[in-house]
Motif scaffolding. Structure first.
Motif, PDB file in Angstrom:
ATOM      1  N   UNK A  47      20.273  -5.597 -35.451  1.00 35.02           N
ATOM      2  CA  UNK A  47      20.230  -7.040 -35.650  1.00 35.02           C
ATOM      3  C   UNK A  47      18.812  -7.583 -35.675  1.00 35.02           C
ATOM      4  N   UNK A  48      17.810  -6.736 -35.505  1.00 34.38           N
ATOM      5  CA  UNK A  48      16.459  -7.220 -35.268  1.00 34.38           C
ATOM      6  C   UNK A  48      15.560  -7.236 -36.500  1.00 34.38           C
ATOM      7  N   UNK A  49      16.058  -6.873 -37.666  1.00 39.92           N
ATOM      8  CA  UNK A  49      15.186  -6.874 -38.849  1.00 39.92           C
ATOM      9  C   UNK A  49      14.553  -8.240 -39.078  1.00 39.92           C
ATOM     10  N   UNK A  50      15.351  -9.276 -39.064  1.00 38.38           N
ATOM     11  CA  UNK A  50      14.822 -10.625 -39.263  1.00 38.38           C
ATOM     12  C   UNK A  50      13.923 -11.062 -38.131  1.00 38.38           C
ATOM     13  N   UNK A  51      14.305 -10.711 -36.898  1.00 34.96           N
ATOM     14  CA  UNK A  51      13.500 -11.064 -35.735  1.00 34.96           C
ATOM     15  C   UNK A  51      12.117 -10.429 -35.837  1.00 34.96           C
ATOM     16  N   UNK A  52      12.070  -9.140 -36.234  1.00 38.57           N
ATOM     17  CA  UNK A  52      10.786  -8.441 -36.335  1.00 38.57           C
ATOM     18  C   UNK A  52       9.948  -9.014 -37.465  1.00 38.57           C
ATOM     19  N   UNK A  53      10.574  -9.397 -38.578  1.00 37.67           N
ATOM     20  CA  UNK A  53       9.817 -10.042 -39.659  1.00 37.67           C
ATOM     21  C   UNK A  53       9.169 -11.341 -39.175  1.00 37.67           C
ATOM     22  N   UNK A  54       9.922 -12.144 -38.431  1.00 37.89           N
ATOM     23  CA  UNK A  54       9.368 -13.394 -37.891  1.00 37.89           C
ATOM     24  C   UNK A  54       8.257 -13.084 -36.892  1.00 37.89           C
ATOM     25  N   UNK A  55       8.469 -12.073 -36.063  1.00 36.20           N
ATOM     26  CA  UNK A  55       7.467 -11.668 -35.088  1.00 36.20           C
ATOM     27  C   UNK A  55       6.164 -11.279 -35.786  1.00 36.20           C
ATOM     28  N   UNK A  56       6.280 -10.479 -36.843  1.00 34.20           N
ATOM     29  CA  UNK A  56       5.077 -10.041 -37.569  1.00 34.20           C
ATOM     30  C   UNK A  56       4.381 -11.199 -38.274  1.00 34.20           C
ATOM     31  N   UNK A  57       5.137 -12.003 -38.999  1.00 30.40           N
ATOM     32  CA  UNK A  57       4.548 -13.014 -39.874  1.00 30.40           C
ATOM     33  C   UNK A  57       4.013 -14.222 -39.109  1.00 30.40           C
ATOM     34  N   UNK A  58       4.781 -14.697 -38.124  1.00 33.36           N
ATOM     35  CA  UNK A  58       4.458 -15.987 -37.524  1.00 33.36           C
ATOM     36  C   UNK A  58       3.861 -15.896 -36.120  1.00 33.36           C
ATOM     37  N   UNK A  59       4.141 -14.792 -35.403  1.00 32.26           N
ATOM     38  CA  UNK A  59       3.560 -14.633 -34.075  1.00 32.26           C
ATOM     39  C   UNK A  59       2.283 -13.799 -34.165  1.00 32.26           C
ATOM     40  N   UNK A  60       2.394 -12.590 -34.737  1.00 28.68           N
ATOM     41  CA  UNK A  60       1.211 -11.745 -34.894  1.00 28.68           C
ATOM     42  C   UNK A  60       0.390 -12.105 -36.131  1.00 28.68           C
ATOM     43  N   UNK A  61       1.048 -12.808 -37.091  1.00 29.21           N
ATOM     44  CA  UNK A  61       0.399 -13.246 -38.331  1.00 29.21           C
ATOM     45  C   UNK A  61      -0.186 -12.073 -39.107  1.00 29.21           C
ATOM     46  N   UNK A  62       0.662 -11.057 -39.326  1.00 27.19           N
ATOM     47  CA  UNK A  62       0.278  -9.919 -40.156  1.00 27.19           C
ATOM     48  C   UNK A  62       1.278  -9.795 -41.298  1.00 27.19           C
ATOM     49  N   UNK A  63       0.832  -9.177 -42.390  1.00 29.85           N
ATOM     50  CA  UNK A  63       1.673  -8.984 -43.570  1.00 29.85           C
ATOM     51  C   UNK A  63       1.873  -7.489 -43.765  1.00 29.85           C
ATOM     52  N   UNK A  64       3.127  -7.047 -43.790  1.00 31.86           N
ATOM     53  CA  UNK A  64       3.473  -5.626 -43.850  1.00 31.86           C
ATOM     54  C   UNK A  64       3.984  -5.293 -45.244  1.00 31.86           C
ATOM     55  N   UNK A  65       3.136  -4.638 -46.055  1.00 36.19           N
ATOM     56  CA  UNK A  65       3.541  -4.311 -47.426  1.00 36.19           C
ATOM     57  C   UNK A  65       4.651  -3.270 -47.469  1.00 36.19           C
ATOM     58  N   UNK A  66       4.677  -2.360 -46.482  1.00 31.03           N
ATOM     59  CA  UNK A  66       5.713  -1.325 -46.472  1.00 31.03           C
ATOM     60  C   UNK A  66       7.080  -1.942 -46.192  1.00 31.03           C
ATOM     61  N   UNK A  67       7.132  -2.905 -45.275  1.00 31.21           N
ATOM     62  CA  UNK A  67       8.402  -3.501 -44.891  1.00 31.21           C
ATOM     63  C   UNK A  67       8.941  -4.442 -45.966  1.00 31.21           C
ATOM     64  N   UNK A  68       8.060  -5.123 -46.676  1.00 27.47           N
ATOM     65  CA  UNK A  68       8.497  -6.107 -47.673  1.00 27.47           C
ATOM     66  C   UNK A  68       9.413  -5.464 -48.713  1.00 27.47           C
TER      67      UNK A  68
END
Length: 259
Positions: A47-68
Motif C-alpha cells: 500500500x506504500x507506493x503512493x506514500x513513498x512517492x509523496x515522501x520522495x517528492x515533497x518531504x525529501x524533494x528528490x526526483x527518482x527517474x527509475x521509479x517514475x
C-alpha cells in the motif's frame, strides 16, 4: 524499489514486505537471559507506493527517474541465477539468543537463526546462521545515553543461495534522549555489508541506514515505540559512508510488555 544491471546480470526488486515479529525474553538469573523471536512474513504489492512517492517528492524533494512510470502494486524480485520471486506469506527464520550482562554498561550476546523460513519464498536461506555481539552503553549527560554495538554473523552454507557471504561484520551507534519520564527519542546509524554477492555493483555495496524513533511509556509495564528507517535518499547518496543502500522506507510500531 531497485533496478540495476551489470552486463547480463540484473537485479530488480519492487515489493513491500510486512513483518509481524513476536519476541519473548525471560531471565535465567545471574545476569543471563534468553530471547526467542518468530517472524511472520507477507510480501505483496503493498500500500506504500503512493506514500513513498509523496515522501520522495515533497518531504525529501528528490526526483527518482527509475521509479517514475513503474506500476503501483507490483511484486517482483529478480536475482542473478534465481527464478523470479513474487507474492508470498508464511513463517520466517526463528532466532534464539542468549545474553549476559557483563557489567552495568556491557552486554554480550550469542544467537542462532534456525532455517524455519522457506527459501522458495525468499523467507530464509535454508541454512542455520550463528552470531555474536557486544553492546556498550555510557551516559553522555543526565538525559542522554550513547550505545555502541558490534557483531559478527556467520552464515551457514545454503544450497539455495551459494552466493551468500560466509561472514558479515555489523555495527551500530545510537543516541537515546530522555525528554521526560515517559518519552525517549532515539537516533541510530547502522552498517553492514550485503548478505549476498550478486556481482552487480550497486546491490553488493555496503548497507548503511539511519533510524529515528520515539518510545512512549504507557504505564509501569507497557511501552509503545514508533520508528522510521531511511537509506541514502535523504542525502541524495552524496555520503555513502553514512547512508547508502536499504529499503526505500521502513515504518514500524513495536509494543513492549514487561511482567
Amino acid at each position: 524499489m531497485r533496478a540495476e544491471r551489470r552486463g547480463s546480470r540484473r537485479v530488480r526488486e519492487d515489493y513491500e514486505l510486512d513483518r509481524l515479529l513476536l519476541r519473548y525474553r525471560f531471565g535465567l538469573g545471574k545476569g543471563n537471559d534468553l530471547t526467542v523471536e518468530a517472524p511472520l512474513m507477507s510480501r505483496s504489492g503493498g500500500l506504500l507506493d503512493g506514500v513513498i512517492d509523496i515522501w520522495h517528492r515533497y518531504v525529501l524533494q528528490i526526483h527518482d527517474n527509475i521509479r517514475d512510470g513503474q506500476p503501483y502494486g507490483r511484486t517482483l524480485i529478480e536475482l542473478p541465477g534465481h527464478a523470479r520471486y513474487g507474492s508470498a506469506g508464511g513463517l520466517g527464520d526463528i532466532s534464539i539468543a542468549l545474553s549476559h550482562q557483563v557489567d552495568p554498561r556491557l552486554l554480550a550476546s550469542t544467537a542462532v537463526k534456525l532455517p524455519t523460513g522457506s527459501p522458495s519464498k525468499l523467507f530464509g536461506s535454508g541454512a542455520a546462521d550463528f552470531g555474536a555481539a557486544l553492546q556498550w552503553r555510557t551516559p553522555l549527560q543526565p538525559r542522554m545515553d550513547l550505545h555502541v554495538q558490534v557483531g559478527c554473523i556467520f552464515q551457514g552454507k545454503s544450497r539455495d543461495f551459494p552466493e551468500a557471504r560466509t561472514s558479515i561484520l555489523q555495527g551500530a551507534v545510537s543516541l537515546a534522549y530522555r525528554a521526560n519520564g515517559r518519552d525517549i527519542y532515539i537516533g541510530q546509524w547502522q552498517a553492514e555489508p550485503s548478505a549476498m554477492v550478486t556481482r552487480v555493483q550497486g546491490s553488493d555495496t555496503s548497507h548503511r541506514v539511519v533510524s529515528l524513533g520515539v518510545r512512549h511509556k504507557v504505564n509501569k509495564s507497557q511501552s509503545v515505540e514508533f520508528f522510521l528507517m531511511e537509506d541514502g535518499d535523504w542525502l541524495s547518496y552524496q555520503i555513502p559512508e553514512f547512508a547508502n543502500l536499504a529499503p526505500d522506507l521502513t515504518l514500524g510500531i513495536r509494543w513492549i510488555w514487561r511482567n
